[in-house]
Design an enzyme around this catalytic site. Structure first.
Site, PDB file in Angstrom:
ATOM      1  N   ARG A  87       0.828  -1.217   0.000  1.00  0.00           N
ATOM      2  CA  ARG A  87       0.000   0.000   0.000  1.00  0.00           C
ATOM      3  C   ARG A  87       0.860   1.263   0.000  1.00  0.00           C
ATOM      4  NH1 ARG A  87      -4.593   0.255   4.460  1.00  0.00           N
ATOM      5  NH2 ARG A  87      -2.839   0.871   5.778  1.00  0.00           N
ATOM      6  N   LYS A 189      -2.704   6.452   1.338  1.00  0.00           N
ATOM      7  CA  LYS A 189      -2.602   6.863   2.746  1.00  0.00           C
ATOM      8  C   LYS A 189      -1.755   8.142   2.780  1.00  0.00           C
ATOM      9  CE  LYS A 189      -2.410   4.659   7.273  1.00  0.00           C
ATOM     10  NZ  LYS A 189      -3.751   4.967   7.741  1.00  0.00           N
ATOM     11  N   GLU A 225     -16.076   6.256   4.816  1.00  0.00           N
ATOM     12  CA  GLU A 225     -15.292   5.657   5.897  1.00  0.00           C
ATOM     13  C   GLU A 225     -15.273   6.622   7.074  1.00  0.00           C
ATOM     14  OE1 GLU A 225     -11.124   5.197   4.829  1.00  0.00           O
ATOM     15  OE2 GLU A 225     -11.244   7.011   3.610  1.00  0.00           O
TER      16      GLU A 225
HETATM   17  N1  PLP Z   1      -9.404   4.406   6.707  1.00  0.00           N
HETATM   18  C1  PLP Z   1      -8.627   5.366   7.237  1.00  0.00           C
HETATM   19  C2  PLP Z   1      -8.906   6.771   6.899  1.00  0.00           C
HETATM   20  C3  PLP Z   1      -7.565   5.007   8.096  1.00  0.00           C
HETATM   21  O1  PLP Z   1      -6.770   5.945   8.602  1.00  0.00           O
HETATM   22  C4  PLP Z   1      -7.361   3.653   8.395  1.00  0.00           C
HETATM   23  C5  PLP Z   1      -6.298   3.276   9.323  1.00  0.00           C
HETATM   24  O2  PLP Z   1      -5.308   2.801   9.018  1.00  0.00           O
HETATM   25  C6  PLP Z   1      -8.184   2.685   7.807  1.00  0.00           C
HETATM   26  C7  PLP Z   1      -9.202   3.112   6.970  1.00  0.00           C
HETATM   27  C8  PLP Z   1      -7.999   1.225   8.049  1.00  0.00           C
HETATM   28  O3  PLP Z   1      -6.862   0.732   7.428  1.00  0.00           O
HETATM   29  P1  PLP Z   1      -6.045  -0.485   8.018  1.00  0.00           P
HETATM   30  O4  PLP Z   1      -7.027  -1.523   8.366  1.00  0.00           O
HETATM   31  O5  PLP Z   1      -5.144  -0.886   6.920  1.00  0.00           O
HETATM   32  O6  PLP Z   1      -5.327   0.013   9.208  1.00  0.00           O
HETATM   33  C1  COI Z   2      -3.953   3.408  11.560  1.00  0.00           C
HETATM   34  O1  COI Z   2      -4.778   2.691  12.080  1.00  0.00           O
HETATM   35  O2  COI Z   2      -2.803   3.040  11.289  1.00  0.00           O
HETATM   36  C2  COI Z   2      -4.325   4.759  11.192  1.00  0.00           C
HETATM   37  O3  COI Z   2      -3.840   5.222  10.215  1.00  0.00           O
HETATM   38  C3  COI Z   2      -5.272   5.502  12.024  1.00  0.00           C
HETATM   39  C4  COI Z   2      -4.757   6.783  12.586  1.00  0.00           C
HETATM   40  C5  COI Z   2      -3.933   6.604  13.813  1.00  0.00           C
HETATM   41  C6  COI Z   2      -4.167   7.702  11.590  1.00  0.00           C
END
Ligand code: PLP
Ligand code: COI
Length: 345
Positions: A87, A189, A225
């Site tokens: 990612r 991200k 989200e």
């Molecule tokens: N959406 C956002 C905006 C986030 O910051 C996160 C956190 O990481 C997620 C979704 C979930 O992603 P992941 O499950 O890869 O941590």
């Molecule tokens: C994560 O869960 O890694 C996120 O990005 C959420 C937040 C702390 C930015």
């Protein structure tokens, strides 16, 4: 609040919350003259940037979030780092940054985790080591364009729960603001996505909610989200539903939950557009992400109307089962669906 001066021996593992802590080592690598240097572990937690660094002016900054867990037997389990490596490469492509090689990403994560072993919360406290990789344009570019120099760094800190309690239902509100544009950077991200979420999230928190939920930025009819996690719901006929949209982060936690819901719980899984007017058909709703883990959604308020889901005080049965599976896999107590879900540090 930052706590910079406490060693791991003084931490209360049961009450870590989610705050920055300076741990002993971080990894850093520099991209210059077309290639990455070999990288190293350092103690200094500051970065040196050109004043015209593109990360500061033009948003060339992306990060990742993943976790390491101490198992009952004393091993260190890192959850799906290959997905975060991939990612970050995709985020780098979207922001025209030099990608950091995926194999080296995983190696760097392992090294930092090992070097900060004393900071990994011991088994049994519901806490983990949060790993934050970061990629930024560090070189100067004053006309709008990509930098020639980049920094990749990985730092870690012990964390507890993000929304105030493990599996404690939380209340959310739908924001009037958008987090990302329809064909913008929402699926990366990118640091800028979080910049645009700060004010809406702060307004949500001032009004007593845990965070803001965003709707699709073109029609404002579909759930996108949460500011820091993905959305899922369980319908009356036991279908696991999670939004499909080009402007949300493809979360690794929800990708894992989709697979577990289907393969382990035998649920139908729908990755599709999810409309706000569907709330009545959901028995459970939840927020999922690395930091959030799985937080049941007690209610969502939209246009001053509050919609209650399963419960104010406890997780619904599907949410609970998914949580138990996910945590069990991360702690090595339940076999993961694929070998690469757990990487030993
Ligand atoms: N959406 C956002 C905006 C986030 O910051 C996160 C956190 O990481 C997620 C979704 C979930 O992603 P992941 O499950 O890869 O941590
Ligand atoms: C994560 O869960 O890694 C996120 O990005 C959420 C937040 C702390 C930015």
């Amino acid at each position: 609040m930052s706590e910079q001066n406490t060693g791991p021996e003084n931490l209360n593992w049961d009450d870590l919350g989610f705050s920055y802590r300076k741990t002993d080592y971080r990894y850093i690598s520099h991209f210059k003259n077309g290639s990455w240097d070999e990288g190293q572990l350092v103690e200094d937690n500051t970065l040196e940037l050109n004043e015209a660094a593109t990360a500061l002016h033009y948003g060339q900054a992306a990060f990742e979030g993943l976790k390491a867990f101490r198992t009952k037997g004393g091993d260190i389990n890192i959850f799906r780092p290959n997905e975060n490596a991939k990612r970050l490469r995709q985020s780098a492509e979207r922001l025209l940054m030099a990608p950091f090689p995926e194999e080296r990403f995983i190696q760097a994560v392992k090294e930092v985790v090992k070097a900060n072993e004393d900071w990994i919360p011991p088994y049994g406290h519901g806490a983990s080591l949060y790993i934050r990789p970061l990629l930024i344009g560090s070189g100067d570019k004053i006309g709008v364009g990509p930098a020639d120099e980049y920094i990749f760094t990985v730092f870690v800190m012990p964390v507890g729960s993000y929304f105030g309690g493990s599996l404690k239902p939380a209340h959310f509100v739908i924001s009037d603001f958008d987090r990302a544009a329809p064909k913008g950077t929402g699926a990366a991200k990118a640091a800028g996505n979080y910049g645009s979420s700060l004010m809406p999230a702060s307004k949500a928190k001032e009004a007593g909610y845990s965070d803001a939920i965003y709707l699709d930025p073109s029609q404002h009819e579909k759930i996108e989200e949460i500011g820091s996690s993905n959305f899922f719901a369980v319908t009356k006929d036991n279908t696991f539903v999670t939004p499909d949209s080009p402007s949300i982060l493809p979360g690794i936690t929800r990708q894992s939950l989709m697979q577990l819901a289907e393969e382990e719980l035998g649920l139908k899984v729908e990755h599709r557009e999810v409309y706000v007017n569907e709330f009545d058909s959901f028995t459970e709703a939840g927020s999922c992400g690395t930091a959030a883990v799985i937080t049941p959604i007690a209610s969502i308020t939209h246009n001053d109307k509050k919609h209650d889901f399963y419960s104010d005080t406890e997780a619904g049965p599907v949410t609970q089962k998914l949580y138990d599976l996910l945590i069990g896999i991360q702690l090595g107590e339940i076999e993961a669906p694929a070998e690469d879900w757990i990487v030993k540090a």
